[in-house]
Motif scaffolding. Structure first.
Motif, mmCIF file in Angstrom:
data_model
loop_
_atom_site.group_PDB
_atom_site.id
_atom_site.type_symbol
_atom_site.label_atom_id
_atom_site.label_comp_id
_atom_site.label_asym_id
_atom_site.label_seq_id
_atom_site.Cartn_x
_atom_site.Cartn_y
_atom_site.Cartn_z
ATOM 1 N N THR A 122 0.826 -1.210 0.000
ATOM 2 C CA THR A 122 0.000 0.000 0.000
ATOM 3 C C THR A 122 0.858 1.258 0.000
ATOM 4 O OG1 THR A 122 -1.790 -1.112 1.209
ATOM 5 C CG2 THR A 122 -1.749 1.299 1.279
ATOM 6 N N ALA A 124 0.631 5.254 0.576
ATOM 7 C CA ALA A 124 -0.229 6.281 1.179
ATOM 8 C C ALA A 124 0.185 7.658 0.688
ATOM 9 C CB ALA A 124 -0.141 6.224 2.699
ATOM 10 N N ILE A 126 -0.671 11.816 1.468
ATOM 11 C CA ILE A 126 -1.325 12.776 2.356
ATOM 12 C C ILE A 126 -1.539 14.071 1.594
ATOM 13 C CG2 ILE A 126 -1.146 14.079 4.503
ATOM 14 C CD1 ILE A 126 0.603 11.806 5.570
ATOM 15 N N LEU A 204 -3.835 4.485 -0.637
ATOM 16 C CA LEU A 204 -4.489 5.043 0.547
ATOM 17 C C LEU A 204 -4.352 6.554 0.504
ATOM 18 C CD1 LEU A 204 -5.712 4.967 3.438
ATOM 19 C CD2 LEU A 204 -3.379 4.555 4.291
ATOM 20 N N GLU A 205 -5.462 7.252 0.374
ATOM 21 C CA GLU A 205 -5.474 8.711 0.406
ATOM 22 C C GLU A 205 -5.918 9.161 1.794
ATOM 23 O OE1 GLU A 205 -5.597 12.855 -0.499
ATOM 24 O OE2 GLU A 205 -4.554 11.180 -1.436
ATOM 25 N N VAL A 206 -5.040 9.914 2.487
ATOM 26 C CA VAL A 206 -5.346 10.426 3.816
ATOM 27 C C VAL A 206 -5.521 11.935 3.700
ATOM 28 C CG1 VAL A 206 -4.634 10.544 6.220
ATOM 29 C CG2 VAL A 206 -3.950 8.577 4.825
ATOM 30 N N ALA A 231 -1.583 6.489 8.413
ATOM 31 C CA ALA A 231 -1.121 5.679 7.293
ATOM 32 C C ALA A 231 -0.378 4.441 7.790
ATOM 33 C CB ALA A 231 -0.225 6.511 6.376
ATOM 34 N N ALA A 236 0.347 1.069 5.514
ATOM 35 C CA ALA A 236 1.086 1.589 4.357
ATOM 36 C C ALA A 236 2.545 1.178 4.428
ATOM 37 C CB ALA A 236 0.977 3.103 4.302
ATOM 38 N N VAL A 239 4.751 6.416 2.443
ATOM 39 C CA VAL A 239 3.843 7.558 2.475
ATOM 40 C C VAL A 239 4.554 8.738 1.844
ATOM 41 C CG1 VAL A 239 4.579 8.209 4.806
ATOM 42 C CG2 VAL A 239 2.375 9.002 3.946
#
Length: 459
Positions: A122, A124, A126, A204-206, A231, A236, A239
């Motif tokens: 994954t 991530a 931000i 993964l979008e935070v 994340a 993740a 990131v």
């Protein structure tokens, strides 16, 4: 930019931005709802995409086109830059088909294996603000370039707020819509470049509050720390953060800085888009020793088929010294010596020049009502998520603490970028800094670090 410049008060920053929005509102169409998928926009012209693509590949695109920052408000902290329709124009060069580089171009440039080869963890990202079109825009990008579908339904795509809760709700205010339309370009770039680097990875979008992309406050930086922790908690492997803030000891060794320390998860940040930042201080969070600082190159196709490439240092790639902090984790003395034993940046690089930039797709336009569709973006905002994707695809994350494993990788795992600079010829010398901080040459240099990726072996 000067990352040690005096901070503007939050109230003043918001006031200036609000005034700008009032002026723009007189010329903007009524705000529109989120639009799922391809849209024809009033600002889309019908340029000769074939000739423009040739200009991008030889690096001459900006001879006839301009460039503007994605985040138009003063003192904004997202770093992407959009190619515009003409020199002096602020209108994005928007097309109905992509003219920028796509995943296959990057695979050729960086000698990556077939898209199905590599780990599938994954990545991530931000970013600031709500972006309800994220999934549909990502679907258009991936379908255009033949990448597998990545959706919330099939479990590939997850979108959360900084605490791991539901995605942010779009801001109903005019000012919020203006900000969200700006930073959606950043988010689209980040997610799509991570896709290009690791087609089989989960994404993964935070999302952090939209104001964090515009306000240089300790609270904004604390939100990044919270998001990085989220994340990590959600599994993740890497990131990426395409933002930069004024640094000080409070955020370097305080809680915000400590929250970015995650052994076993590669933490990336853009090195900056203002060229050489000086031999004393650089921007947060890329200056942290446990964060990998990602610089930038200009990427040129060297044959008519567009299958072979050369690179130089991008003139905007950030570099410099952070004398508040020790050397980056794993950074050898031969590198940290350029900063008298302190943190020297950057560590690694990839394409960041808007003149040779990637294709990006974005239709979220709640303020202007004019979706961008396909456009070309640059900045180290592009290189950071791309390198994050390669870390996850490489799969060797257990020993990662910042850039340490890059510095122990064999030289053959990097394309040494030996030409180009990010400051005038005397830029480094004028502040008594080693020329290596500004100018590319054999081995490590400030604008490009160890160089660009040569396959996945460094990761």
């Amino acid at each position: 930019m000067s990352v040690r410049s005096t901070r503007f008060a939050l109230r003043r920053a918001v006031g200036v931005g609000a005034a700008l929005v009032v002026v723009l509102a007189a010329f903007a169409p009524a705000a529109q709802a989120a639009q799922p998928g391809p849209t024809t926009s009033p600002n889309v012209t019908s340029p000769d995409v074939t000739s423009l693509r040739a200009e991008l590949r030889d690096g001459s695109l900006l001879a006839t086109h301009g460039v503007r920052n994605v985040c138009a408000a003063a003192k904004a902290h997202c770093l992407a830059q959009v190619v515009t329709s003409a020199t002096g124009s602020t209108t994005a060069l928007s097309t109905t088909t992509p003219l920028g580089y796509g995943p296959a171009d990057f695979a050729n440039a960086y000698h990556l294996p077939a898209a199905t080869v590599g780990a599938t963890g994954t990545v991530a990202i931000i970013d600031a603000g709500a972006y309800p079109n994220l999934e549909s825009d990502l679907a258009v990008y991936r379908a255009q370039f033949g990448l597998p579908a990545c959706t919330t339904a099939n479990g590939c795509l997850t979108i959360t707020d900084l605490h791991g809760g539901p995605p942010l709700t779009p801001d109903p205010t005019l000012f919020g819509q203006f900000e969200e339309e700006n930073v959606a370009v950043e988010t689209a770039l980040d997610m799509q470049l991570a896709s290009a680097a690791c087609p089989g990875c989960k994404l993964l979008e935070v999302q952090i509050p939209v104001g964090d992309g515009f306000n240089n406050t300790d609270a904004a930086m604390a939100d990044f720390g919270t998001a990085v922790n989220t994340a990590a908690r959600l599994g993740a492997g890497a990131v990426s953060m395409s933002y930069q803030y004024t640094s000080d000891p409070n955020v370097e060794t305080g809680q915000a800085g400590r929250d970015l320390f995650h052994p076993g998860m590669a933490v990336m940040a853009s090195s900056g888009d203002g060229g050489f930042e000086g031999n004393q201080h650089t921007g947060w969070p890329q200056n942290l020793p446990w964060v990998t600082s990602v610089g930038g190159t200009s990427l040129f196709a060297t044959n008519t088929a567009g299958t072979t490439f050369s690179q130089t240092a991008w003139s905007g790639a950030g570099s410099g010294c952070e004398t508040d902090l020790p050397a980056a984790v794993g950074e050898p003395a031969t590198v940290s010596a350029f900063c008298a034993g302190h943190r020297s940046g950057s560590d690694i690089s990839a394409d960041a020049d808007p003149a040779t930039g990637p294709a990006v797709y974005d239709t979220y336009a709640p303020f202007s009502g004019q979706p961008l569709n396909w456009f070309v973006v640059g900045g180290t905002s592009a290189s950071s998520p791309f390198i994050a994707g390669l870390y996850v695809r490489g799969g060797h994350l257990s020993q990662v603490i910042g850039p340490n494993t890059l510095y122990t990788a064999p030289k053959k795992d990097f394309i040494d970028v030996k030409l180009g600079q990010n400051a005038p010829t005397n830029g480094c010398q004028s502040v008594s800094a080693p020329v290596q901080l500004c100018q590319s040459g054999t081995g490590w240099d400030g604008p490009t670090g160890l160089g660009a990726p040569n396959g996945l072996s460094a990761f």
